[in-house]
Motif scaffolding. Structure first.
Motif, PDB file in Angstrom:
ATOM      1  N   ASP A 102       0.825  -1.207   0.000  1.00 34.59           N
ATOM      2  CA  ASP A 102       0.000   0.000   0.000  1.00 34.59           C
ATOM      3  C   ASP A 102       0.864   1.263   0.000  1.00 34.59           C
ATOM      4  O   ASP A 102       0.571   2.225  -0.717  1.00 34.59           O
ATOM      5  CB  ASP A 102      -0.947   0.005   1.199  1.00 34.59           C
ATOM      6  N   ARG A 103       1.935   1.263   0.799  1.00 30.86           N
ATOM      7  CA  ARG A 103       2.831   2.425   0.827  1.00 30.86           C
ATOM      8  C   ARG A 103       3.526   2.606  -0.525  1.00 30.86           C
ATOM      9  O   ARG A 103       3.671   3.733  -1.011  1.00 30.86           O
ATOM     10  CB  ARG A 103       3.863   2.286   1.932  1.00 30.86           C
ATOM     11  N   ALA A 104       3.948   1.507  -1.136  1.00 31.67           N
ATOM     12  CA  ALA A 104       4.608   1.587  -2.437  1.00 31.67           C
ATOM     13  C   ALA A 104       3.650   2.109  -3.506  1.00 31.67           C
ATOM     14  O   ALA A 104       4.024   2.954  -4.330  1.00 31.67           O
ATOM     15  CB  ALA A 104       5.150   0.216  -2.836  1.00 31.67           C
ATOM     16  N   LEU A 105       2.412   1.635  -3.498  1.00 32.29           N
ATOM     17  CA  LEU A 105       1.434   2.093  -4.485  1.00 32.29           C
ATOM     18  C   LEU A 105       1.104   3.567  -4.299  1.00 32.29           C
ATOM     19  O   LEU A 105       0.906   4.301  -5.282  1.00 32.29           O
ATOM     20  CB  LEU A 105       0.169   1.242  -4.416  1.00 32.29           C
ATOM     21  N   GLU A 106       1.054   4.021  -3.079  1.00 35.28           N
ATOM     22  CA  GLU A 106       0.806   5.445  -2.808  1.00 35.28           C
ATOM     23  C   GLU A 106       1.954   6.292  -3.361  1.00 35.28           C
ATOM     24  O   GLU A 106       1.718   7.324  -4.005  1.00 35.28           O
ATOM     25  CB  GLU A 106       0.651   5.672  -1.303  1.00 35.28           C
ATOM     26  N   ASP A 107       3.193   5.861  -3.132  1.00 37.47           N
ATOM     27  CA  ASP A 107       4.359   6.574  -3.673  1.00 37.47           C
ATOM     28  C   ASP A 107       4.305   6.636  -5.192  1.00 37.47           C
ATOM     29  O   ASP A 107       4.538   7.683  -5.791  1.00 37.47           O
ATOM     30  CB  ASP A 107       5.658   5.888  -3.253  1.00 37.47           C
ATOM     31  N   ILE A 108       4.014   5.500  -5.810  1.00 35.42           N
ATOM     32  CA  ILE A 108       3.986   5.428  -7.273  1.00 35.42           C
ATOM     33  C   ILE A 108       2.867   6.296  -7.836  1.00 35.42           C
ATOM     34  O   ILE A 108       3.052   7.010  -8.823  1.00 35.42           O
ATOM     35  CB  ILE A 108       3.862   3.963  -7.732  1.00 35.42           C
ATOM     36  N   SER A 109       1.702   6.258  -7.216  1.00 34.58           N
ATOM     37  CA  SER A 109       0.587   7.066  -7.723  1.00 34.58           C
ATOM     38  C   SER A 109       0.904   8.560  -7.641  1.00 34.58           C
ATOM     39  O   SER A 109       0.614   9.311  -8.561  1.00 34.58           O
ATOM     40  CB  SER A 109      -0.697   6.710  -6.980  1.00 34.58           C
ATOM     41  N   ASN A 110       1.530   8.991  -6.560  1.00 32.90           N
ATOM     42  CA  ASN A 110       1.917  10.401  -6.434  1.00 32.90           C
ATOM     43  C   ASN A 110       2.979  10.781  -7.461  1.00 32.90           C
ATOM     44  O   ASN A 110       2.937  11.866  -8.039  1.00 32.90           O
ATOM     45  CB  ASN A 110       2.406  10.705  -5.025  1.00 32.90           C
ATOM     46  N   ASP A 111       3.925   9.885  -7.702  1.00 34.04           N
ATOM     47  CA  ASP A 111       4.981  10.145  -8.674  1.00 34.04           C
ATOM     48  C   ASP A 111       4.412  10.238 -10.090  1.00 34.04           C
ATOM     49  O   ASP A 111       4.738  11.159 -10.836  1.00 34.04           O
ATOM     50  CB  ASP A 111       6.044   9.043  -8.596  1.00 34.04           C
ATOM     51  N   ILE A 112       3.564   9.302 -10.456  1.00 31.50           N
ATOM     52  CA  ILE A 112       2.965   9.330 -11.794  1.00 31.50           C
ATOM     53  C   ILE A 112       2.124  10.590 -11.971  1.00 31.50           C
ATOM     54  O   ILE A 112       2.196  11.263 -13.008  1.00 31.50           O
ATOM     55  CB  ILE A 112       2.126   8.059 -12.048  1.00 31.50           C
ATOM     56  N   THR A 113       1.334  10.933 -10.974  1.00 31.81           N
ATOM     57  CA  THR A 113       0.494  12.130 -11.063  1.00 31.81           C
ATOM     58  C   THR A 113       1.347  13.377 -11.269  1.00 31.81           C
ATOM     59  O   THR A 113       1.049  14.213 -12.127  1.00 31.81           O
ATOM     60  CB  THR A 113      -0.361  12.287  -9.790  1.00 31.81           C
ATOM     61  N   THR A 114       2.409  13.502 -10.508  1.00 31.09           N
ATOM     62  CA  THR A 114       3.278  14.675 -10.620  1.00 31.09           C
ATOM     63  C   THR A 114       3.939  14.748 -11.982  1.00 31.09           C
ATOM     64  O   THR A 114       3.955  15.809 -12.621  1.00 31.09           O
ATOM     65  CB  THR A 114       4.348  14.650  -9.512  1.00 31.09           C
ATOM     66  N   ARG A 115       4.475  13.641 -12.462  1.00 34.43           N
ATOM     67  CA  ARG A 115       5.176  13.650 -13.745  1.00 34.43           C
ATOM     68  C   ARG A 115       4.234  13.918 -14.913  1.00 34.43           C
ATOM     69  O   ARG A 115       4.569  14.677 -15.822  1.00 34.43           O
ATOM     70  CB  ARG A 115       5.906  12.332 -13.956  1.00 34.43           C
ATOM     71  N   VAL A 116       3.068  13.306 -14.895  1.00 32.04           N
ATOM     72  CA  VAL A 116       2.095  13.533 -15.976  1.00 32.04           C
ATOM     73  C   VAL A 116       1.599  14.973 -15.919  1.00 32.04           C
ATOM     74  O   VAL A 116       1.459  15.634 -16.959  1.00 32.04           O
ATOM     75  CB  VAL A 116       0.935  12.525 -15.911  1.00 32.04           C
ATOM     76  N   ALA A 117       1.353  15.504 -14.731  1.00 37.89           N
ATOM     77  CA  ALA A 117       0.909  16.897 -14.607  1.00 37.89           C
ATOM     78  C   ALA A 117       1.970  17.857 -15.119  1.00 37.89           C
ATOM     79  O   ALA A 117       1.651  18.838 -15.792  1.00 37.89           O
ATOM     80  CB  ALA A 117       0.566  17.205 -13.157  1.00 37.89           C
ATOM     81  N   MET A 118       3.238  17.592 -14.812  1.00 38.61           N
ATOM     82  CA  MET A 118       4.309  18.454 -15.311  1.00 38.61           C
ATOM     83  C   MET A 118       4.377  18.390 -16.827  1.00 38.61           C
ATOM     84  O   MET A 118       4.545  19.416 -17.494  1.00 38.61           O
ATOM     85  CB  MET A 118       5.657  18.052 -14.687  1.00 38.61           C
ATOM     86  N   PHE A 119       4.255  17.206 -17.396  1.00 38.87           N
ATOM     87  CA  PHE A 119       4.293  17.075 -18.860  1.00 38.87           C
ATOM     88  C   PHE A 119       3.119  17.813 -19.501  1.00 38.87           C
ATOM     89  O   PHE A 119       3.298  18.576 -20.441  1.00 38.87           O
ATOM     90  CB  PHE A 119       4.258  15.588 -19.271  1.00 38.87           C
ATOM     91  N   LEU A 120       1.920  17.592 -18.994  1.00 43.63           N
ATOM     92  CA  LEU A 120       0.742  18.242 -19.567  1.00 43.63           C
ATOM     93  C   LEU A 120       0.771  19.748 -19.349  1.00 43.63           C
ATOM     94  O   LEU A 120       0.270  20.508 -20.183  1.00 43.63           O
ATOM     95  CB  LEU A 120      -0.534  17.644 -18.992  1.00 43.63           C
ATOM     96  N   GLY A 121       1.340  20.204 -18.249  1.00 41.91           N
ATOM     97  CA  GLY A 121       1.463  21.634 -17.994  1.00 41.91           C
ATOM     98  C   GLY A 121       2.384  22.313 -18.985  1.00 41.91           C
ATOM     99  O   GLY A 121       2.180  23.475 -19.359  1.00 41.91           O
ATOM    100  N   ARG A 122       3.415  21.618 -19.425  1.00 40.34           N
ATOM    101  CA  ARG A 122       4.329  22.184 -20.438  1.00 40.34           C
ATOM    102  C   ARG A 122       3.685  22.208 -21.816  1.00 40.34           C
ATOM    103  O   ARG A 122       4.038  23.015 -22.638  1.00 40.34           O
ATOM    104  CB  ARG A 122       5.615  21.366 -20.507  1.00 40.34           C
ATOM    105  N   GLU A 123       2.758  21.273 -22.055  1.00 39.47           N
ATOM    106  CA  GLU A 123       2.108  21.169 -23.359  1.00 39.47           C
ATOM    107  C   GLU A 123       1.166  22.337 -23.635  1.00 39.47           C
ATOM    108  O   GLU A 123       0.904  22.659 -24.771  1.00 39.47           O
ATOM    109  CB  GLU A 123       1.319  19.861 -23.465  1.00 39.47           C
ATOM    110  N   SER A 124       0.608  22.942 -22.585  1.00 37.34           N
ATOM    111  CA  SER A 124      -0.386  23.996 -22.826  1.00 37.34           C
ATOM    112  C   SER A 124       0.251  25.347 -23.057  1.00 37.34           C
ATOM    113  O   SER A 124       1.347  25.611 -22.873  1.00 37.34           O
ATOM    114  CB  SER A 124      -1.354  24.074 -21.654  1.00 37.34           C
TER     115      SER A 124
END
Length: 185
Positions: A163-185
């Motif tokens: 559960d702790r590992a999945l929480e870390d991964i979900s936060n990491d994926i969210t941050t990286r995808v948000a940064m990528f999409l933020g640069r796209e706009s």
């Protein structure tokens, strides 16, 4: 106290005022340097974050096999969609999930008292209009935990590590995808 011992030195009012002034100056200079370095908050009312949080609503999160995959998908859904799921998503997020355990800290009788869980999640963001992969990366989490002799306690400990590992991964994926999409706009 004898007369030959030195008296403790007290700060004068001038010294305290000077120290406070220098502290305020250092604080002001550090704030000014942050504004000039191109720093933009990821979340908030302006900058990359404003566009990124809106753009996360354009991402459909594909199903991930197995129970841990379902948990990760639910965590990602909670991070990506604050209110509702997208009606016509522009992107699709595909995530694969794999895990391995390694025994650490072996005793003389070869039983482990400590273990390490490595969860690996490669993912890719695909543009649904063109079918082209626009962003891909890999997220990993390494969690150590104690191995226990009692059966139920051992199961709960391993599940907590997942559960702790999945929480870390979900936060990491969210941050990286948000940064990528933020640069796209």
């Amino acid at each position: 106290m004898s007369s030959s011992e030195p008296r403790p030195v007290r700060r004068t009012v001038v010294q305290r005022t000077l120290a406070r002034g220098l502290f305020a100056l250092a604080l002001g200079l550090s704030a000014a340097s942050l504004s000039g370095c191109g720093f933009q908050p990821l979340y908030g009312g302006s900058g990359v974050g404003a566009a990124a949080s809106d753009r996360l609503m354009e991402v459909d999160i594909a199903s991930i096999p197995n129970r841990e995959g379902q948990k990760l998908r639910n965590l990602l859904i909670d991070n990506f969609y604050p209110s509702q799921r997208p009606g016509n998503p522009r992107y699709r997020l595909d995530v694969a999930l794999s895990a391995s355990e390694q025994k650490l800290a072996l005793q003389k009788d070869a039983t482990a008292v400590r273990a390490q869980l490595l969860v690996n999640a490669p993912y890719r963001l695909t543009d649904t209009q063109t079918g082209k992969v626009v962003f891909q990366s890999n997220s990993r989490s390494m969690i150590s935990y104690n191995t226990l002799e009692q059966h139920y306690a051992a199961i709960v400990t391993v599940q907590s590590a997942y559960d702790r590992a999945l929480e870390d991964i979900s936060n990491d994926i969210t941050t990286r995808v948000a940064m990528f999409l933020g640069r796209e706009s």
